[in-house]
Design a protein around this motif. Structure first.
Motif, PDB file in Angstrom:
ATOM      1  N   ASN A  43       0.842  -1.191   0.000  1.00 54.42           N
ATOM      2  CA  ASN A  43       0.000   0.000   0.000  1.00 54.42           C
ATOM      3  C   ASN A  43       0.881   1.245   0.000  1.00 54.42           C
ATOM      4  O   ASN A  43       1.789   1.368   0.823  1.00 54.42           O
ATOM      5  CB  ASN A  43      -0.887   0.054   1.248  1.00 54.42           C
ATOM      6  N   THR A  45       0.492   5.649   0.121  1.00 54.42           N
ATOM      7  CA  THR A  45      -0.363   6.520   0.918  1.00 54.42           C
ATOM      8  C   THR A  45      -1.723   6.666   0.244  1.00 54.42           C
ATOM      9  O   THR A  45      -1.886   6.382  -0.948  1.00 54.42           O
ATOM     10  CB  THR A  45       0.277   7.904   1.097  1.00 54.42           C
ATOM     11  N   LEU A  46      -2.697   7.154   1.020  1.00 55.71           N
ATOM     12  CA  LEU A  46      -4.070   7.227   0.531  1.00 55.71           C
ATOM     13  C   LEU A  46      -4.218   8.076  -0.727  1.00 55.71           C
ATOM     14  O   LEU A  46      -5.112   7.832  -1.535  1.00 55.71           O
ATOM     15  CB  LEU A  46      -4.987   7.780   1.629  1.00 55.71           C
ATOM     16  N   ASP A  47      -3.392   9.077  -0.897  1.00 57.79           N
ATOM     17  CA  ASP A  47      -3.536   9.966  -2.040  1.00 57.79           C
ATOM     18  C   ASP A  47      -2.474   9.705  -3.107  1.00 57.79           C
ATOM     19  O   ASP A  47      -2.024  10.623  -3.791  1.00 57.79           O
ATOM     20  CB  ASP A  47      -3.487  11.430  -1.595  1.00 57.79           C
ATOM     21  N   THR A  48      -2.079   8.442  -3.270  1.00 53.64           N
ATOM     22  CA  THR A  48      -1.075   8.078  -4.271  1.00 53.64           C
ATOM     23  C   THR A  48      -1.718   7.281  -5.393  1.00 53.64           C
ATOM     24  O   THR A  48      -2.331   6.243  -5.157  1.00 53.64           O
ATOM     25  CB  THR A  48       0.053   7.241  -3.651  1.00 53.64           C
ATOM     26  N   PRO A 335      -6.095   3.161  -0.511  1.00 53.24           N
ATOM     27  CA  PRO A 335      -4.762   3.562  -0.968  1.00 53.24           C
ATOM     28  C   PRO A 335      -4.500   3.087  -2.389  1.00 53.24           C
ATOM     29  O   PRO A 335      -5.076   2.086  -2.852  1.00 53.24           O
ATOM     30  CB  PRO A 335      -3.835   2.841   0.016  1.00 53.24           C
TER      31      PRO A 335
END
Length: 352
Positions: A43, A45-48, A335
């Motif tokens: 995973n 990061t959430l905004d990747t 993610p």
């Protein structure tokens, strides 16, 4: 085309059984298979947004990021002490797109300015860079990259592939905004817009305009996805990469088609629209691709590649952005990641 030793002795038997079966029985057998195992490998990061991937001969996975101008190496071994290692951060650009291996451990990466939040590409901002991965190991320090060429006349460069199967010097690069294919000779650094075709064009009025997207070459034929037109097409190539005629449709019902890969039989595994799909070219049924998996782990699937080791020959790796909608709402729940899908174990005919 490469065959890997653990399954090569079985190839004539499996090919005979697949080709001799009637289209109806082949479809029935495949429809009855169980869902494959889907495993998260890493995973981000959430905004990747993980945009594309390639697999090194040593089994390590290279992932390009669209939300930052970086390439990471991801170790598929779950017990690795270094699950993800930064390979390179590119200057003066916002993200990375296509990646492909042209010669052993020599990879090329497309970079450019594409804003997800503003939903738009900056024409002329795209370049292709070389990464020499020889000797790079998990946990190592970032390496240098060499710029090969700028594309000032491009609109939105995206997927990339090698023209020749081994040892060549020419890359073919999709221009999603122009509905075209560029060629790049990495030795002379000569750049040329070499193919345009209506089946590669984006849909009129689409925002963003995403026509031709993923590209692969097999047997002197260029296969390509067109996200706007929801299709997979193909066009025969001359030796220099130019088209020998007009493109034709291979799959005419592939919503959200992004990048894809062909197995040794010519079957297609297609990423896109929160799914991994399969189109059996041996069948010739003409129907839409079957869903291999729509697990939440493949939300926002962007690319697919085969494993290259004895331990993952029966698997494909899928990159994801976690779901495209969250980049517009800015409410991130999934993610971007790389997942492994064990396709052959569930009955999907994949050999490599």
């Amino acid at each position: 085309m490469h065959f890997y030793s653990p399954y090569l002795p079985l190839l004539p038997i499996i090919l005979t059984s697949l080709i001799s079966a009637s289209p109806t029985s082949r479809h029935a057998i495949r429809a009855a298979t169980r869902s494959p195992t889907v495993t998260s490998i890493h995973n981000f990061t959430l905004d990747t947004w993980v945009e594309n991937l390639a697999v090194r001969a040593n089994g390590q996975i290279l992932a390009t990021l669209l939300t930052t101008p970086q390439v990471y190496q991801v170790d598929p071994n779950p017990s690795s002490a270094n699950p993800a290692t930064l390979v390179h951060t590119f200057p003066s650009t916002t993200g990375c797109l296509g990646i492909t291996e042209l010669s052993p451990d020599i990879f090329y990466v497309v970079t450019g300015n594409f804003s997800i939040s503003a939903v738009g590409s900056t024409p002329g901002s795209y370049s292709v860079w070389e990464l020499n991965m020889a000797g790079f190991a998990a946990g190592g320090t970032p390496i240098a990259a060499a710029k090969i060429a700028d594309f000032p006349q491009s609109v939105f460069l995206n997927g990339m592939t090698a023209l020749e199967p081994v040892g060549g010097n020419t890359l073919l690069i999709a221009d999603s905004g122009a509905g075209a294919v560029w060629s790049l000779n990495v030795d002379t650094r000569a750049v040329s817009k070499i193919i345009t075709d209506p089946l590669m064009a984006p849909t009129s009025g689409a925002d963003p305009a995403v026509g031709i997207n993923g590209v692969k070459v097999r047997d002197q034929t260029l296969y390509f996805s067109n996200t706007d037109q929801q299709l997979i097409g193909k066009v025969a190539l001359n030796a220099n990469g130019s088209a020998r005629g007009p493109a034709t449709i291979v799959v005419g019902n592939a919503p959200g088609a992004d990048d894809f890969q062909l197995d040794v039989l010519g079957n297609l595994f297609i990423a896109g629209d929160n799914e991994l799909r399969f189109h059996g070219t041996v069948e010739g049924t003409g129907g839409p691709p079957d869903v291999v998996t729509n697990s939440s782990l493949v939300a926002g699937s962007t690319a697919v590649e085969f494993g290259r080791l004895a331990t993952d020959l029966v698997s494909v790796y899928v990159s994801t952005n976690g779901g495209q909608g969250q980049y517009f709402s800015r409410e991130f729940t999934n993610p971007g990641e790389i997942v492994r899908v064990d396709v052959l174990a569930a009955g999907w005919p994949k050999l490599r």
